[in-house]
Design a protein around this motif. Sequence first.
Motif, PDB file in Angstrom:
ATOM      1  N   VAL A  44      -0.923   1.893 -10.742  1.00 23.45           N
ATOM      2  CA  VAL A  44      -0.415   2.085  -9.385  1.00 23.45           C
ATOM      3  C   VAL A  44      -1.556   2.032  -8.369  1.00 23.45           C
ATOM      4  CG1 VAL A  44       0.674   3.743  -7.851  1.00 23.45           C
ATOM      5  CG2 VAL A  44       1.633   3.360 -10.111  1.00 23.45           C
TER       6      VAL A  44
ATOM      7  N   PRO B  58       5.098  -1.007  -7.687  1.00 26.42           N
ATOM      8  CA  PRO B  58       4.958  -1.255  -6.246  1.00 26.42           C
ATOM      9  C   PRO B  58       5.052  -2.728  -5.881  1.00 26.42           C
ATOM     10  CG  PRO B  58       2.848  -0.624  -7.202  1.00 26.42           C
ATOM     11  CD  PRO B  58       3.884  -0.411  -8.253  1.00 26.42           C
TER      12      PRO B  58
ATOM     13  N   VAL C  16       1.258  -1.397 -12.103  1.00 33.40           N
ATOM     14  CA  VAL C  16       1.095  -2.540 -11.206  1.00 33.40           C
ATOM     15  C   VAL C  16       2.458  -3.113 -10.836  1.00 33.40           C
ATOM     16  CG1 VAL C  16       0.179  -4.884 -11.023  1.00 33.40           C
ATOM     17  CG2 VAL C  16      -1.207  -3.091 -12.085  1.00 33.40           C
TER      18      VAL C  16
ATOM     19  N   ARG D 102       0.836  -1.206   0.000  1.00 31.33           N
ATOM     20  CA  ARG D 102       0.000   0.000   0.000  1.00 31.33           C
ATOM     21  C   ARG D 102       0.870   1.255   0.000  1.00 31.33           C
ATOM     22  NH1 ARG D 102      -1.457   2.793   4.327  1.00 31.33           N
ATOM     23  NH2 ARG D 102      -0.855   1.075   5.701  1.00 31.33           N
TER      24      ARG D 102
ATOM     25  N   ALA E 133      -2.760  -1.721  -7.938  1.00 32.42           N
ATOM     26  CA  ALA E 133      -1.828  -2.729  -7.425  1.00 32.42           C
ATOM     27  C   ALA E 133      -2.197  -3.262  -6.039  1.00 32.42           C
ATOM     28  CB  ALA E 133      -0.404  -2.170  -7.432  1.00 32.42           C
ATOM     29  N   PRO E 134      -2.460  -2.400  -5.047  1.00 24.84           N
ATOM     30  CA  PRO E 134      -2.760  -2.965  -3.724  1.00 24.84           C
ATOM     31  C   PRO E 134      -4.170  -3.531  -3.603  1.00 24.84           C
ATOM     32  CG  PRO E 134      -2.858  -0.571  -3.638  1.00 24.84           C
ATOM     33  CD  PRO E 134      -2.402  -0.934  -5.026  1.00 24.84           C
TER      34      PRO E 134
ATOM     35  N   ASN F  78       4.082   1.509  -0.990  1.00 23.06           N
ATOM     36  CA  ASN F  78       4.793   1.596  -2.268  1.00 23.06           C
ATOM     37  C   ASN F  78       3.865   2.084  -3.378  1.00 23.06           C
ATOM     38  OD1 ASN F  78       7.417   0.807  -1.534  1.00 23.06           O
ATOM     39  ND2 ASN F  78       6.843  -1.353  -1.537  1.00 23.06           N
ATOM     40  N   ALA F  79       2.591   1.689  -3.326  1.00 24.13           N
ATOM     41  CA  ALA F  79       1.635   2.182  -4.322  1.00 24.13           C
ATOM     42  C   ALA F  79       1.435   3.687  -4.177  1.00 24.13           C
ATOM     43  CB  ALA F  79       0.306   1.446  -4.180  1.00 24.13           C
ATOM     44  N   ARG F  80       1.350   4.162  -2.947  1.00 25.94           N
ATOM     45  CA  ARG F  80       1.192   5.610  -2.737  1.00 25.94           C
ATOM     46  C   ARG F  80       2.424   6.366  -3.211  1.00 25.94           C
ATOM     47  NH1 ARG F  80      -1.638   6.039   3.295  1.00 25.94           N
ATOM     48  NH2 ARG F  80      -3.629   5.047   2.708  1.00 25.94           N
TER      49      ARG F  80
END
Length: 405
Positions: free
Chosen positions: A263, A317, A314, A130, A266-267, A132-134
């Motif tokens: 992005v 992250p 995707v 989460r 991804a989570p 890393n996605a941010r």
Amino acid sequence: MTRRLLWGRGLSALATALIPTTLTLAVLRIPGQGSGGLGVVLACELVPLLVFLPVGGVLADRLRPERVILLADLVRCLAQVAIGAELIAGSGRLAVLAVLSAVSGVAIAFGLPAVPRLVAAVVPASDRLRVNARIGVVTSVSGVAAPALAGGMAMAVGPGWAAALTGLLFAGSALTLGGIRTPAASTESRNEAKRFGRELAEGWREVRVRPWFLRSVLGHGVWHFTAGLFLTLGPLTAVGRLGGEGAWVLVAQAGTAGLVLGVLLAPRLPIRRPIVVVQVAAALYALPLAALAVPLPAWAVAGAYFAAMCGLGVLSPLWETVVAQEIPEGALGRVRSLDQLISFAARPFGLAVAVPLAGLTGAAGLLLAAGALVAAANLAAIVRTPAAPLPAEPRRRSPAPGPRA
């Protein structure tokens, strides 16, 4: 802590993305300098970066990552402020810009491998995807906004002030990320007495015992190389055969939208085999390469590029999270420096050889070969990948039911 990490990475990403446009506009304003002078300045940053990345990886594992990042960003701050002062004073000497760019390249090489270590040290494993996605969202937005911001400032007040702003942003990044305190388990290594060569060899050993990592990194290097081909031949094809500059703007904007969407997704995706997803996502870059080779209409190329960049969104992250999970934290800086070295070398090489290779083979043939290569290299890396799932985020407890009326 997470908010501070996001702010620091956002400031650093924006500052980094401002530099190419600012330097380009600054060098082109120097009398008698054109693309040749610009190439010299950009190369002066890239070459030291590639040379010193392995050194930065060793230091990232030996020292507190926040201290390495603090020093690196402060050096980048001073270099950009000096570039700004040189340009504002009206000197604009190419040699000075080249030397300061080289200083920035060295600082990037030392700071870059420390970032994954910092994230791994302060973010629990269950929250890394989460976070890393941010970070990916912040980085993507910065990459889109920075050229317009740098160009606007250069036109309004001159590129020198854009460089000064970049230095200010690096100062903010240094103070924000440098102020994070890693836990005791992530402090200086107990093996500081080891020689540099031995530590570097130990990092390479961590790569050798994980063949999946090396195969994936090489596949990603092919991806970066083919991205360099696409980003060079794409505008040329769009202007010549797809309807002009507007066609390339459509393709580029579609790619940006796909990147941000990926992005964000991804989570939220139910991913059981993260490395498989990462490699399939990288292989999707074959789509825009093939679409441009035909070439398909601009809207179709844009759709293919949207899908490929969504895959990249995707991938990024997920890759950061999986590597931090599978590689011991004490070797993460050295292992990631190899990853970063291949990536940073491959894309400029693709940019440099795209036009000469297209002249020998034809643009269509080169793009089709590149599409087949990126798909094969990344799909082949799926063999014997680790099957360990990503750590699940802890479930939030529901509030206890209140008394019934």
